[in-house]
Design a protein around this motif. Structure first.
Motif, PDB file in Angstrom:
ATOM      1  N   GLY A 168       0.814  -1.210   0.000  1.00  0.00           N
ATOM      2  CA  GLY A 168       0.000   0.000   0.000  1.00  0.00           C
ATOM      3  C   GLY A 168       0.846   1.258   0.000  1.00  0.00           C
ATOM      4  N   ILE A 169       1.914   1.258   0.788  1.00  0.00           N
ATOM      5  CA  ILE A 169       2.815   2.413   0.840  1.00  0.00           C
ATOM      6  C   ILE A 169       3.517   2.603  -0.509  1.00  0.00           C
ATOM      7  N   PHE A 170       3.883   1.496  -1.127  1.00  0.00           N
ATOM      8  CA  PHE A 170       4.496   1.547  -2.465  1.00  0.00           C
ATOM      9  C   PHE A 170       3.536   2.199  -3.462  1.00  0.00           C
ATOM     10  N   LEU A 171       2.284   1.794  -3.417  1.00  0.00           N
ATOM     11  CA  LEU A 171       1.276   2.382  -4.305  1.00  0.00           C
ATOM     12  C   LEU A 171       1.034   3.850  -3.959  1.00  0.00           C
ATOM     13  N   ASP A 172       1.113   4.172  -2.672  1.00  0.00           N
ATOM     14  CA  ASP A 172       0.912   5.551  -2.234  1.00  0.00           C
ATOM     15  C   ASP A 172       1.953   6.485  -2.839  1.00  0.00           C
ATOM     16  N   PHE A 173       3.162   5.974  -3.018  1.00  0.00           N
ATOM     17  CA  PHE A 173       4.216   6.777  -3.643  1.00  0.00           C
ATOM     18  C   PHE A 173       3.904   7.024  -5.126  1.00  0.00           C
ATOM     19  N   PHE A 174       3.398   6.002  -5.795  1.00  0.00           N
ATOM     20  CA  PHE A 174       3.235   6.107  -7.242  1.00  0.00           C
ATOM     21  C   PHE A 174       1.962   6.824  -7.665  1.00  0.00           C
ATOM     22  N   ASP A 175       0.976   6.952  -6.781  1.00  0.00           N
ATOM     23  CA  ASP A 175      -0.198   7.709  -7.212  1.00  0.00           C
ATOM     24  C   ASP A 175       0.163   9.184  -7.428  1.00  0.00           C
ATOM     25  N   GLY A 176       0.967   9.736  -6.524  1.00  0.00           N
ATOM     26  CA  GLY A 176       1.430  11.110  -6.703  1.00  0.00           C
ATOM     27  C   GLY A 176       2.356  11.259  -7.894  1.00  0.00           C
ATOM     28  N   PHE A 177       3.194  10.239  -8.110  1.00  0.00           N
ATOM     29  CA  PHE A 177       4.128  10.262  -9.242  1.00  0.00           C
ATOM     30  C   PHE A 177       3.371  10.341 -10.565  1.00  0.00           C
ATOM     31  N   PHE A 178       2.346   9.502 -10.711  1.00  0.00           N
ATOM     32  CA  PHE A 178       1.589   9.491 -11.968  1.00  0.00           C
ATOM     33  C   PHE A 178       0.697  10.731 -12.103  1.00  0.00           C
ATOM     34  N   ALA A 179       0.231  11.257 -10.977  1.00  0.00           N
ATOM     35  CA  ALA A 179      -0.568  12.487 -11.032  1.00  0.00           C
ATOM     36  C   ALA A 179       0.265  13.635 -11.577  1.00  0.00           C
ATOM     37  N   ARG A 180       1.531  13.712 -11.131  1.00  0.00           N
ATOM     38  CA  ARG A 180       2.421  14.762 -11.644  1.00  0.00           C
ATOM     39  C   ARG A 180       2.820  14.477 -13.089  1.00  0.00           C
ATOM     40  N   LEU A 181       3.054  13.195 -13.402  1.00  0.00           N
ATOM     41  CA  LEU A 181       3.475  12.813 -14.750  1.00  0.00           C
ATOM     42  C   LEU A 181       2.405  13.150 -15.784  1.00  0.00           C
ATOM     43  N   PHE A 182       1.161  12.855 -15.456  1.00  0.00           N
ATOM     44  CA  PHE A 182       0.059  13.091 -16.388  1.00  0.00           C
ATOM     45  C   PHE A 182      -0.572  14.479 -16.209  1.00  0.00           C
ATOM     46  N   LYS A 183      -0.050  15.236 -15.229  1.00  0.00           N
ATOM     47  CA  LYS A 183      -0.548  16.588 -14.942  1.00  0.00           C
ATOM     48  C   LYS A 183      -2.053  16.592 -14.666  1.00  0.00           C
TER      49      LYS A 183
END
Length: 240
Positions: free
Chosen positions: A41-56
């Motif tokens: 879950g923590i791993f996924l928590d990191f990547f949700d923000g990453f993809f939000a910034r990536l896709f703007k």
């Protein structure tokens, strides 16, 4: 239909799903599986923000979803783990007011909730943290029953410490405090590729790897304690 804008929120919901699964395993005293799903879950928590910034596609909905998911995975789960540890303590008494003692483990959940709400309105925590982040605190708490299980045969002192209800209460209170303490913690992000600007991060990374190689589960609480202590030293001496 813009699929990209739904990807970060889907990842956030998967984080929440992992937290729900972890709760089921905690209820069955299967702490190792609970630890695994919280880590996922923590791993996924990191990547949700990453993809939000990536896709703007960052927005207020994603921010609220992220906190709600973290509340379960990094707030309710560690509180439930502490409840179970207090409940199974060898010195736990089922008579009188002490039968309600294990519920004090949910102090961790209350501290996590306050931390997450405060984080959403705190503009100071963009590049670093003030107080221990809830995922780090969750890993600390979830590592305790694993340390108890895997090291109690080697060290009687560890068993005595992690089965003493007053020690567990102190850990719960300290957890709620350190989550919300006005203690700046150095950022783990490396912005410039030189040792001088990243000395703390490099020292912490190398130390963490050594802890994990030689101490297994015991390394997890030690790494988090070391992170806080190193931040305090940095604030008091190194910055000056």
């Amino acid at each position: 239909m813009n699929i990209k804008k739904h990807i970060p929120n889907t990842i956030t919901l998967l984080n929440l799903f992992c937290g729900c699964i972890a709760l089921v395993f905690v209820s069955k005293d299967q702490f190792e599986m609970a630890f695994f799903f919280v880590c996922l879950g923590i791993f996924l928590d990191f990547f949700d923000g990453f993809f939000a910034r990536l896709f703007k596609v960052s927005g207020p909905l994603g921010l609220q979803l992220d906190s709600l998911a973290d509340m379960v995975t990094s707030g309710v789960v560690p509180g439930f783990v502490m409840f179970k540890m207090m409940q199974s303590s060898s010195v736990y008494m089922s008579e009188g007011y002490l039968q309600f003692f294990p519920y004090l483990g949910f102090i961790i959940t209350l501290g996590s909730c306050f931390r997450l709400a405060k984080f959403n309105i705190d503009t100071r925590q963009t590049d670093s943290f003030i107080g221990l982040p809830t995922p780090a605190n969750a890993l600390f708490i979830l590592s305790l029953p694993l340390v108890k299980e895997y090291y109690s045969g080697e060290s009687l002192m560890i068993l005595e410490i992690l089965t003493e209800k007053w020690v567990l209460l102190l850990i719960s209170l300290f957890s709620a405090y350190i989550l919300n303490a006005e203690i700046p913690l150095f950022s783990l992000k490396i912005k410039k590729f030189n040792f001088k600007d990243n000395a703390l991060q490099v020292i912490f990374l190398i130390s963490s790897i050594l802890f994990l190689v030689f101490l297994d589960y015991l390394a997890i609480p030690l790494v988090i304690i070391f992170y806080v202590l190193l931040s305090v030293i940095n604030n008091k001496f190194l910055k000056k």
